[in-house]
Design an enzyme around this catalytic site. Structure first.
Site, PDB file in Angstrom:
ATOM      1  N   ASP A  30      51.931  31.692  37.632  1.00 15.89           N
ATOM      2  CA  ASP A  30      52.413  32.271  36.127  1.00 15.89           C
ATOM      3  C   ASP A  30      53.644  32.955  36.050  1.00 15.89           C
ATOM      4  OD1 ASP A  30      49.722  31.282  35.313  1.00 15.89           O
ATOM      5  OD2 ASP A  30      48.947  33.538  35.273  1.00 15.89           O
TER       6      ASP A  30
ATOM      7  N   ARG B 268      42.284  20.689  34.540  1.00 18.59           N
ATOM      8  CA  ARG B 268      41.754  22.050  35.001  1.00 18.59           C
ATOM      9  C   ARG B 268      40.339  21.731  35.151  1.00 18.59           C
ATOM     10  NH1 ARG B 268      45.284  26.697  32.056  1.00 18.59           N
ATOM     11  NH2 ARG B 268      44.116  28.154  33.889  1.00 18.59           N
TER      12      ARG B 268
ATOM     13  N   LYS C 197      46.439  40.552  30.423  1.00 18.25           N
ATOM     14  CA  LYS C 197      45.912  39.546  29.717  1.00 18.25           C
ATOM     15  C   LYS C 197      44.676  39.061  30.455  1.00 18.25           C
ATOM     16  CE  LYS C 197      47.103  34.950  29.476  1.00 18.25           C
ATOM     17  NZ  LYS C 197      46.102  34.051  29.684  1.00 18.25           N
ATOM     18  N   ASN C 198      44.953  38.633  31.875  1.00 15.76           N
ATOM     19  CA  ASN C 198      44.150  38.021  32.433  1.00 15.76           C
ATOM     20  C   ASN C 198      43.072  39.181  33.288  1.00 15.76           C
ATOM     21  OD1 ASN C 198      45.064  35.615  32.330  1.00 15.76           O
ATOM     22  ND2 ASN C 198      46.106  35.331  34.042  1.00 15.76           N
TER      23      ASN C 198
ATOM     24  N   CYS D 116      46.187  26.143  28.322  1.00 14.33           N
ATOM     25  CA  CYS D 116      47.404  25.583  28.325  1.00 14.33           C
ATOM     26  C   CYS D 116      47.195  24.063  28.913  1.00 14.33           C
ATOM     27  CB  CYS D 116      48.297  26.271  29.411  1.00 14.33           C
ATOM     28  SG  CYS D 116      49.057  27.582  28.387  1.00 14.33           S
TER      29      CYS D 116
ATOM     30  N   ARG E 287      50.290  33.668  22.837  1.00 12.74           N
ATOM     31  CA  ARG E 287      49.058  33.792  23.602  1.00 12.74           C
ATOM     32  C   ARG E 287      49.063  34.960  24.574  1.00 12.74           C
ATOM     33  NH1 ARG E 287      47.807  28.852  26.689  1.00 12.74           N
ATOM     34  NH2 ARG E 287      46.201  30.749  27.522  1.00 12.74           N
TER      35      ARG E 287
HETATM   36  C1  UD1 Z   1      43.557  31.830  36.359  1.00 13.48           C
HETATM   37  C2  UD1 Z   1      44.588  32.575  35.086  1.00 13.48           C
HETATM   38  C3  UD1 Z   1      45.873  31.810  35.039  1.00 13.48           C
HETATM   39  C4  UD1 Z   1      46.434  31.298  36.550  1.00 13.48           C
HETATM   40  C5  UD1 Z   1      45.572  30.969  37.415  1.00 13.48           C
HETATM   41  C6  UD1 Z   1      45.983  30.891  39.030  1.00 13.48           C
HETATM   42  C7  UD1 Z   1      43.113  33.748  33.674  1.00 13.48           C
HETATM   43  C8  UD1 Z   1      42.535  33.928  32.353  1.00 13.48           C
HETATM   44  N1  UD1 Z   1      43.930  32.677  33.920  1.00 13.48           N
HETATM   45  O1  UD1 Z   1      43.360  30.761  35.765  1.00 13.48           O
HETATM   46  O2  UD1 Z   1      46.862  32.301  34.321  1.00 13.48           O
HETATM   47  O3  UD1 Z   1      47.497  30.497  36.132  1.00 13.48           O
HETATM   48  O4  UD1 Z   1      44.374  31.758  37.521  1.00 13.48           O
HETATM   49  O5  UD1 Z   1      46.378  32.080  39.332  1.00 13.48           O
HETATM   50  O6  UD1 Z   1      42.886  34.615  34.508  1.00 13.48           O
HETATM   51  N2  UD1 Z   1      39.947  24.567  40.058  1.00 13.48           N
HETATM   52  C9  UD1 Z   1      39.237  23.445  40.394  1.00 13.48           C
HETATM   53  N3  UD1 Z   1      37.716  23.731  40.062  1.00 13.48           N
HETATM   54  C10 UD1 Z   1      37.087  24.909  39.249  1.00 13.48           C
HETATM   55  C11 UD1 Z   1      38.495  25.933  38.848  1.00 13.48           C
HETATM   56  C12 UD1 Z   1      39.678  25.648  39.276  1.00 13.48           C
HETATM   57  O7  UD1 Z   1      39.435  22.575  40.829  1.00 13.48           O
HETATM   58  O8  UD1 Z   1      36.120  24.951  38.919  1.00 13.48           O
HETATM   59  C13 UD1 Z   1      41.522  24.334  40.494  1.00 13.48           C
HETATM   60  C14 UD1 Z   1      42.275  24.531  39.448  1.00 13.48           C
HETATM   61  O9  UD1 Z   1      42.449  22.921  38.695  1.00 13.48           O
HETATM   62  C15 UD1 Z   1      43.677  24.776  39.668  1.00 13.48           C
HETATM   63  C16 UD1 Z   1      43.395  25.809  40.899  1.00 13.48           C
HETATM   64  O10 UD1 Z   1      41.812  25.673  41.138  1.00 13.48           O
HETATM   65  O11 UD1 Z   1      44.431  23.773  40.601  1.00 13.48           O
HETATM   66  C17 UD1 Z   1      43.394  27.362  40.230  1.00 13.48           C
HETATM   67  O12 UD1 Z   1      42.659  27.614  39.397  1.00 13.48           O
HETATM   68  P1  UD1 Z   1      41.837  29.056  38.866  1.00 13.48           P
HETATM   69  O13 UD1 Z   1      42.316  29.927  40.082  1.00 13.48           O
HETATM   70  O14 UD1 Z   1      40.502  28.607  38.517  1.00 13.48           O
HETATM   71  O15 UD1 Z   1      42.739  29.478  37.368  1.00 13.48           O
HETATM   72  P2  UD1 Z   1      42.075  29.885  36.365  1.00 13.48           P
HETATM   73  O16 UD1 Z   1      40.921  31.031  36.489  1.00 13.48           O
HETATM   74  O17 UD1 Z   1      41.903  28.758  35.533  1.00 13.48           O
END
Ligand code: UD1
Length: 418
Positions: free
Chosen positions: A305, A121, A22-23, A116, A397
């Site tokens: 995850d 986030r 998915k990711n 989710c 999802r």
């Molecule tokens: C992706 C995955 C999700 C997984 C996560 C962490 C996809 C579609 N989703 O989510 O399944 O749980 O990686 O492995 O690939 N953060 C900030 N600012 C930002 C972006 C992120 O503070 O601009 C923080 C988030 O709040 C969180 C952490 O960074 O605490 C990790 O987030 P991130 O690695 O960005 O996860 P996603 O890309 O949302």
């Protein structure tokens, strides 16, 4: 609304085929917007996150259709740069489209993304990175508006190795003028897959999988046919299912290296695991020792995850386990539901202390996020007695044919409409 009815307590035996990740697929769909050529994603899972993203591509003017399990995208006539709130709210990954839409059209307008409910986030890393590449960004009325004449390569240092921000920046940098260097980049296998996909489209990106990624912008990208990597989180979910229920399971189209942190933990608690070509074999019987401590961290650490599923497993291990969730703030919503099934868990902040019990018992439980829903399903198939897991829009999802695959392994699970 659908729910699972589950009669637990059966061992799992047999083989399941793991879906494409998915990711990985979601950012590839965003990358498809970068080209006017035809993109074919082979073995594309029909999970609702993917279908929502396909819906968004349709809104942008891309023609999309499934030919058996291949998703074909023709972006020649794409002309719209706005992602409507109704679709963006369903799917956090819609934020990846900022990089590719602004790069294709010089502008993008997107409602704040959903996803989710696992805590705050923010998307500041995405936005700050795009600003470094020359994108002007304003935020108002729940929408993010982006514009630029031409994206320019730049040095970007991420404060945290965010998966989504790294992917968004790669998408924007692929066709920017000049070279972009992303430092403290996320190292997840899905990022390597995105790099490979863009390079197959004619891009020039290197370094994915390490903390420094270099993207030399090219003028245009062409169409591509591509098979994404397999879903390490789905594979991990089935490994944990077997560890909880006992039995012997083979996973086809699975990569043990990408979930080495889980394989290591499962071996420690006395599961036998071996891998050969694209298969992983797991055998579990008798007592499971407690994994003692499971702490989530960015790849190659233990994936957040799989935290919920691992918490469910720890419930039926001998001894106590401390689970520490470092990535997201409120990712323990499955805990009160596990407690209804007889688990002994105390949560304090980002940590949970799980004291193993001999077995869980059936109960009516409620999922409130994707992986939490998977954890409750595993708890129910391993528990004694009858359970229901409501509602399935979360597991839908991310897991294709979840109940069919579990049933093929011998679990008694069926979907009913309520
Ligand atoms: C992706 C995955 C999700 C997984 C996560 C962490 C996809 C579609 N989703 O989510 O399944 O749980 O990686 O492995 O690939 N953060 C900030 N600012 C930002 C972006 C992120 O503070 O601009 C923080 C988030 O709040 C969180 C952490 O960074 O605490 C990790 O987030 P991130 O690695 O960005 O996860 P996603 O890309 O949302």
């Amino acid at each position: 609304m659908d729910k699972y009815i589950i009669e637990g307590g059966r061992r799992l035996c047999g083989e399941v085929e793991i879906q494409s990740a998915k990711n990985a697929v979601l950012p590839l769909l965003a990358a498809a917007v970068l080209t006017e050529g035809r993109v074919v994603i082979r073995s594309c899972p029909r999970i609702s996150d993917v279908l929502n993203m396909v819906g968004i591509l349709g809104e942008l003017g891309c023609k999309t259709k499934f030919e058996e399990d291949a998703l074909c995208i023709d972006g020649a006539d794409a002309a719209n740069h706005e992602i409507p709130a109704a679709l963006a709210k369903e799917l956090r990954s819609s934020v990846f489209l900022l990089g590719s839409v602004v790069s294709r059209f010089g502008k993008a307008r997107i409602a704040y993304p959903g996803g989710c409910d696992i805590g705050l986030r923010p998307i500041d890393l995405h936005l700050n990175g795009l600003r470094r590449l020359g994108v002007r960004i304003t935020e108002s009325g729940g929408y993010i508006e982006c514009s630029c004449e031409r994206l320019r390569g730049a040095e970007v240092l991420l404060d945290f190795p965010s998966v989504g921000a790294t992917e968004n920046l790669l998408l924007a940098a692929a066709v920017a003028e000049g070279t972009t260097v992303i430092r403290n980049a996320a190292k997840e296998p899905e990022i390597v897959d995105l790099q490979n996909f863009i390079n197959r489209m004619g891009g020039r990106i290197s370094g994915a999988g390490s903390a420094v990624i270099v993207a030399e912008g090219v003028k245009t990208l062409h169409g591509v046919e591509y098979t994404p990597i397999s879903d390490r989180i789905e594979a991990g979910t089935f490994l944990i299912a077997c560890a909880m229920c006992g039995g012997s399971v083979a996973l086809k189209n699975a990569d043990a290296v990408n979930i080495a942190s889980l394989v290591h933990k499962l071996r420690e608690i006395s599961c036998k695991i071996r891998s050969e070509d694209d298969k992983i074999y797991i055998e579990c019987s008798g007592k499971r020792l407690s994994p003692k401590i499971v702490e989530t961290s960015p790849y190659p650490g233990f994936p957040t995850d799989l935290q919920a599923q691992m918490t469910a497993l720890a419930c039926v291990c001998e001894g106590a386990t401390v689970i520490v969730e470092n990535l997201f703030e409120t990712r323990f919503k499955h805990v009160p539901e596990l407690i209804r099934m007889g688990a002994d868990i105390t949560v304090r902040g980002r940590s949970a202390l799980v004291r193993g019990v001999p077995r869980l018992h059936g109960a009516d439980v409620f999922a409130s996020d994707l992986r939490g829903g998977a954890a409750l399903t595993l708890a129910a198939i391993s528990a004694e007695g009858l359970s229901s897991v409501t509602d399935l829009r979360f597991t839908d999802r991310g897991y294709s044919s979840f109940e069919y695959k579990l049933r093929a392994l011998g679990a008694r699970i069926r979907r009913v409409r309520v």
